[in-house]
Design a protein around this motif. Structure first.
Motif: not given
Length: 125
Positions: A31-41, A44-51
């Protein structure tokens, strides 16, 4: 069946608890690994939104600048139209003056021309 009973006899409740704890740790790790992966996604989506927001803002500024440029060109064109109309009316007046001079000096007699000049000088005094 006797063998199964013997195995169960060797498994104690603490062994069950350890097994459950191990399973829970594995689940927690997953679950922690999945949470970490989702956090990275998400990052990246927030970065894309800002761009994309920055690109949208730049395009909005460009549109505003182009609208201003269009307004300036339209004002300039309107000024040019008015200037053209004025020049055309001046040309028409000059053509009328030329026609008057032609009629006066080419078509009329010398006596009529002298009479017109004298009357014109009297009126201007």
């Amino acid at each position: 069946m006797r063998n199964t009973l013997l195995l169960q006899d060797y498994i104690t409740p603490t062994d069950h608890l350890e097994e459950i704890n191990n399973s829970l740790r594995k689940i927690q790790t997953q679950l922690l690994q999945e949470l970490s992966n989702k956090q990275e996604v998400l990052e990246s989506k927030n970065q894309e939104i800002q761009e994309l927001k920055a690109a949208l803002e730049n395009k909005s500024k460009l549109v505003a600048e182009l609208k201003d440029a269009i307004s300036a060109v339209e004002r300039n064109n309107e000024g040019n139209k008015q200037l053209n109309k004025k020049l055309i009316s001046e040309i028409v007046r000059k053509q009328q003056d030329i026609e008057w001079y032609k009629r006066t000096y080419e078509s009329r007699s010398l006596l009529g021309t002298l009479k017109e000049k004298i009357l014109w000088k009297i009126k201007t005094k």
